[in-house]
Design an enzyme around this catalytic site. Structure first.
Site, PDB file in Angstrom:
ATOM      1  N   HIS A  20      32.285  13.015 -17.990  1.00  0.00           N
ATOM      2  CA  HIS A  20      32.962  12.626 -16.749  1.00  0.00           C
ATOM      3  C   HIS A  20      34.366  12.105 -16.999  1.00  0.00           C
ATOM      4  O   HIS A  20      35.215  12.143 -16.118  1.00  0.00           O
ATOM      5  CB  HIS A  20      32.130  11.589 -15.970  1.00  0.00           C
ATOM      6  CG  HIS A  20      32.073  10.224 -16.597  1.00  0.00           C
ATOM      7  ND1 HIS A  20      31.399   9.947 -17.759  1.00  0.00           N
ATOM      8  CD2 HIS A  20      32.612   9.032 -16.208  1.00  0.00           C
ATOM      9  CE1 HIS A  20      31.513   8.658 -18.057  1.00  0.00           C
ATOM     10  NE2 HIS A  20      32.250   8.089 -17.135  1.00  0.00           N
ATOM     11  N   GLU A  27      40.880   7.506 -26.782  1.00  0.00           N
ATOM     12  CA  GLU A  27      40.591   6.800 -25.526  1.00  0.00           C
ATOM     13  C   GLU A  27      41.799   6.024 -25.029  1.00  0.00           C
ATOM     14  O   GLU A  27      41.685   5.119 -24.199  1.00  0.00           O
ATOM     15  CB  GLU A  27      39.371   5.892 -25.709  1.00  0.00           C
ATOM     16  CG  GLU A  27      38.124   6.632 -26.156  1.00  0.00           C
ATOM     17  CD  GLU A  27      37.211   7.119 -25.019  1.00  0.00           C
ATOM     18  OE1 GLU A  27      37.114   6.423 -24.003  1.00  0.00           O
ATOM     19  OE2 GLU A  27      36.596   8.206 -25.166  1.00  0.00           O
ATOM     20  N   CYS A  29      41.362  -3.132 -18.146  1.00  0.00           N
ATOM     21  CA  CYS A  29      41.018  -1.694 -18.096  1.00  0.00           C
ATOM     22  C   CYS A  29      41.755  -1.017 -16.960  1.00  0.00           C
ATOM     23  O   CYS A  29      42.025   0.176 -17.014  1.00  0.00           O
ATOM     24  CB  CYS A  29      39.529  -1.483 -17.825  1.00  0.00           C
ATOM     25  SG  CYS A  29      38.448  -2.150 -19.069  1.00  0.00           S
ATOM     26  N   ALA A  72      26.868   5.408 -11.539  1.00  0.00           N
ATOM     27  CA  ALA A  72      25.979   6.496 -11.956  1.00  0.00           C
ATOM     28  C   ALA A  72      25.416   6.313 -13.367  1.00  0.00           C
ATOM     29  O   ALA A  72      24.628   7.139 -13.820  1.00  0.00           O
ATOM     30  CB  ALA A  72      26.719   7.829 -11.860  1.00  0.00           C
ATOM     31  N   ASP A  79      39.581  -3.169 -26.306  1.00  0.00           N
ATOM     32  CA  ASP A  79      40.058  -4.151 -25.322  1.00  0.00           C
ATOM     33  C   ASP A  79      38.924  -4.955 -24.682  1.00  0.00           C
ATOM     34  O   ASP A  79      39.156  -5.756 -23.783  1.00  0.00           O
ATOM     35  CB  ASP A  79      40.965  -3.494 -24.261  1.00  0.00           C
ATOM     36  CG  ASP A  79      40.239  -2.521 -23.338  1.00  0.00           C
ATOM     37  OD1 ASP A  79      39.011  -2.353 -23.477  1.00  0.00           O
ATOM     38  OD2 ASP A  79      40.909  -1.914 -22.470  1.00  0.00           O
ATOM     39  N   ARG A 133      34.024   5.801 -29.924  1.00  0.00           N
ATOM     40  CA  ARG A 133      34.777   6.800 -29.161  1.00  0.00           C
ATOM     41  C   ARG A 133      36.131   7.163 -29.784  1.00  0.00           C
ATOM     42  O   ARG A 133      36.630   8.257 -29.607  1.00  0.00           O
ATOM     43  CB  ARG A 133      35.015   6.296 -27.737  1.00  0.00           C
ATOM     44  CG  ARG A 133      33.740   6.005 -26.942  1.00  0.00           C
ATOM     45  CD  ARG A 133      34.099   5.920 -25.467  1.00  0.00           C
ATOM     46  NE  ARG A 133      33.121   5.224 -24.663  1.00  0.00           N
ATOM     47  CZ  ARG A 133      33.252   5.044 -23.353  1.00  0.00           C
ATOM     48  NH1 ARG A 133      34.317   5.493 -22.726  1.00  0.00           N
ATOM     49  NH2 ARG A 133      32.334   4.394 -22.653  1.00  0.00           N
ATOM     50  N   ASN A 138      42.762   3.727 -20.206  1.00  0.00           N
ATOM     51  CA  ASN A 138      42.280   4.903 -20.936  1.00  0.00           C
ATOM     52  C   ASN A 138      43.036   6.169 -20.553  1.00  0.00           C
ATOM     53  O   ASN A 138      42.657   7.270 -20.959  1.00  0.00           O
ATOM     54  CB  ASN A 138      40.792   5.144 -20.675  1.00  0.00           C
ATOM     55  CG  ASN A 138      39.957   3.931 -20.986  1.00  0.00           C
ATOM     56  OD1 ASN A 138      39.295   3.386 -20.110  1.00  0.00           O
ATOM     57  ND2 ASN A 138      40.008   3.481 -22.225  1.00  0.00           N
ATOM     58  N   HIS A 145      35.355  -0.114 -26.221  1.00  0.00           N
ATOM     59  CA  HIS A 145      36.793  -0.026 -26.515  1.00  0.00           C
ATOM     60  C   HIS A 145      37.200  -1.363 -27.126  1.00  0.00           C
ATOM     61  O   HIS A 145      36.608  -2.409 -26.816  1.00  0.00           O
ATOM     62  CB  HIS A 145      37.621   0.181 -25.240  1.00  0.00           C
ATOM     63  CG  HIS A 145      37.417   1.517 -24.583  1.00  0.00           C
ATOM     64  ND1 HIS A 145      37.216   1.667 -23.231  1.00  0.00           N
ATOM     65  CD2 HIS A 145      37.394   2.762 -25.099  1.00  0.00           C
ATOM     66  CE1 HIS A 145      37.086   2.949 -22.934  1.00  0.00           C
ATOM     67  NE2 HIS A 145      37.175   3.639 -24.055  1.00  0.00           N
TER      68      HIS A 145
HETATM   69  O1  SUG Z   1      34.654   4.695 -19.951  1.00  0.00           O
HETATM   70  N1  SUG Z   1      33.014   3.296 -17.170  1.00  0.00           N
HETATM   71  C1  SUG Z   1      34.188   3.371 -18.020  1.00  0.00           C
HETATM   72  C2  SUG Z   1      34.800   2.010 -18.186  1.00  0.00           C
HETATM   73  C3  SUG Z   1      36.126   2.057 -18.884  1.00  0.00           C
HETATM   74  C4  SUG Z   1      36.666   0.701 -19.196  1.00  0.00           C
HETATM   75  N2  SUG Z   1      37.902   0.791 -19.859  1.00  0.00           N
HETATM   76  C5  SUG Z   1      38.355   0.001 -20.840  1.00  0.00           C
HETATM   77  N3  SUG Z   1      37.561  -0.793 -21.521  1.00  0.00           N
HETATM   78  N4  SUG Z   1      39.597   0.102 -21.168  1.00  0.00           N
HETATM   79  C6  SUG Z   1      33.827   3.967 -19.386  1.00  0.00           C
HETATM   80  O2  SUG Z   1      32.735   3.680 -19.897  1.00  0.00           O
HETATM   81  C7  SUG Z   1      31.181   4.219 -15.861  1.00  0.00           C
HETATM   82  C8  SUG Z   1      31.007   5.266 -14.787  1.00  0.00           C
HETATM   83  C9  SUG Z   1      29.619   5.302 -14.233  1.00  0.00           C
HETATM   84  O3  SUG Z   1      28.683   5.079 -14.983  1.00  0.00           O
HETATM   85  O4  SUG Z   1      29.452   5.569 -13.007  1.00  0.00           O
HETATM   86  C10 SUG Z   1      32.437   4.397 -16.684  1.00  0.00           C
HETATM   87  O5  SUG Z   1      32.891   5.504 -16.878  1.00  0.00           O
END
Ligand code: SUG
Length: 453
Positions: A137, A174, A376, A19, A261, A223, A110, A259
């Site tokens: 979200h 986070e 992640c 999304a 990581d 973040r 996270n 992040h």
């Molecule tokens: O928070 N993607 C997550 C990805 C998290 C990755 N986590 C780490 N790096 N630890 C975020 O950005 C995308 C959802 C969307 O666009 O449909 C999303 O939330």
């Protein structure tokens, strides 16, 4: 105290979709609107868990969250039956519908920050569920994460599950994606005490006061705040003298490393990081070396590997594991093999003197397209044997339990999901039926709000 590192992966939920909800997450933004494959995504995740369990890693999992998240729709003024709320939301705010349908809880790095009993003042394992306040979200995960952690780590003599930090600009948290625990692992059975590297994107007070510490990214949000990292360390009862608080390089955030990581991974006495990961690489390494001693292995990757390569391949979002024979093993995303520069960097780690490191590549492409690599997808929880026995055993990945979950995915998940499908009320019913059955398979009780309605 001997600890084993258990890895709790997030089980990909039935509504996994693209999304484009996360500003600053390059993969998620560029795949917005694409048709996702929920069944394949969940099976990729389970295959990774199976692979790690077979290697001898203590592997567990955390269940997906309730999606759609009806309590959020109600809080935002939607009323009527669940189907009516979905229909109304689809009509007036398609972005909000995608937000309450996001399967983002799969990225359990996270979910929380975790401190093992060996390092905390009261000897319990402490968890702070991340408030994830920067993205709507993701912010709706915090309450469910706390409930799930209390169901999985329920023994209060062993585990302390805190409330998420209060949501405010100063307290962006986070979770473990911005935290690395290092220790000297060279003495068998007697590992050194933990050293905690907390990486933050911005020092909120510094920004407000216009001080030099207030350097921040220009393009994308930072973040994690310093204030949040400090609060987590304090409430977990860590020894502040063994904590290093380091600012992430704002340029790395602006290149898409939302992040830490995405530009750094570490465990034991090894830290692998990009040459432009921190605002002050030299200062961070100096502090870590002072705490970890001569055994500290700082593996800098830079030169040919640009920040763009790091973000494009998620090389640093590999899982770095210690195997039983005290060698290191890197579980890297397949994308890092397809780029000649990152592939060479992995090969170079394998031949580095003093570091016995092997590597393999895994395919988690469905998650990668939303900006979530192998690291992640997992939350690391260092546990004693006794603590491991106290975990709700249905959440541990035995071969039988993985087979049950694979069959459950195949029974309930759609093969594809397009953005317009989120408006289909049948999707909600399918998702709730699947989750209801899952709580029985895992033995975690009725953790979902819909189970109480
Ligand atoms: O928070 N993607 C997550 C990805 C998290 C990755 N986590 C780490 N790096 N630890 C975020 O950005 C995308 C959802 C969307 O666009 O449909 C999303 O939330």
């Amino acid at each position: 105290m001997t600890l084993v590192e258990a890895n709790f992966d997030g089980l990909v939920g039935p509504t996994h979709n693209y999304a484009g909800l996360s500003l600053g997450n390059v993969a998620a933004s560029s795949n917005a609107g694409r048709v996702s494959k929920p069944m394949a995504a969940a099976l990729e995740g389970l295959a990774k868990m199976r692979r790690l369990a077979a290697m001898g890693v203590v592997q567990g999992l955390l269940p997906p969250h309730q999606r759609p998240h009806l309590p959020t729709l109600r809080a935002l003024g939607f009323a009527g039956t669940p189907a009516q709320m979905i229909a109304k939301c689809a009509k007036v705010d398609a972005v909000l519908l995608a937000q309450v349908y996001s399967a983002s809880s799969m990225w359990t790095a996270n979910a929380a920050t975790v401190s093992p009993g060996a390092d905390t003042a009261d000897g319990r394992v402490h968890f702070t569920p991340a408030n994830l306040r920067t993205m709507l979200h993701r912010s709706i995960e915090a309450g469910q994460t706390a409930r799930v952690l209390r169901a999985v780590f329920h023994d209060e003599r062993q585990f302390a599950i805190h409330e998420p930090l209060p949501c405010s600009d100063a307290m962006g948290d986070e979770g473990a994606a911005n935290h690395t625990r290092l220790f000297d692992d060279r003495r068998v059975g007697k590992p050194g005490a933990g050293v905690h590297l907390f990486v933050y994107g911005v020092h909120h007070a510094g920004v407000n006061q216009g001080s030099a510490t207030g350097k921040r990214p220009r393009k994308y949000p930072a973040r994690q705040t310093l204030e949040a990292s400090q609060a987590v360390a304090r409430r977990h009862g860590l020894d502040m003298k063994r904590c290093v608080f380091a600012q992430q390089n704002p340029e790395a955030i602006d290149a898409g490393a939302f992040h830490n990581d995405v530009v750094c991974v570490g465990t034991g006495r090894v830290l692998v990081y990009h040459a432009r990961a921190f605002a002050d690489n030299v200062g961070v390494l100096k502090q870590l070396r002072a705490l970890l001693g001569a055994g500290f292995e700082a593996v800098e990757v830079g030169g040919a590997v640009t920040l763009k390569d790091a973000v494009g391949t998620y090389l640093f979002n590999s899982q770095l594991l210690t195997l039983h024979n005290r060698t290191y093993h890197l579980v890297a995303p397949a994308e890092a093999r397809e780029n000649a520069r990152t592939r060479k960097a992995v090969e170079a780690m394998g031949t580095r003197r003093g570091l016995r490191l092997s590597a393999e590549f895994v395919d988690v492409r469905e998650s990668m397209r939303n900006g979530g690599g192998p690291a992640c997808l997992r939350l690391r929880v260092p546990l004693t044997d006794e603590q491991l026995q106290a975990v709700t055993q249905g959440c541990m990945c035995t071969s039988g339990q993985l087979a049950r979950l694979e069959a459950w995915v195949k029974k309930h998940y759609r093969e594809t999901l397009a953005p317009k499908d989120l408006a289909d009320p049948a999707l909600m019913r399918e998702s709730f039926d699947a989750l209801d059955e899952l709580t029985g398979i895992l033995g975690i009780g009725a953790v979902y709000p819909f189970q109480h309605e």
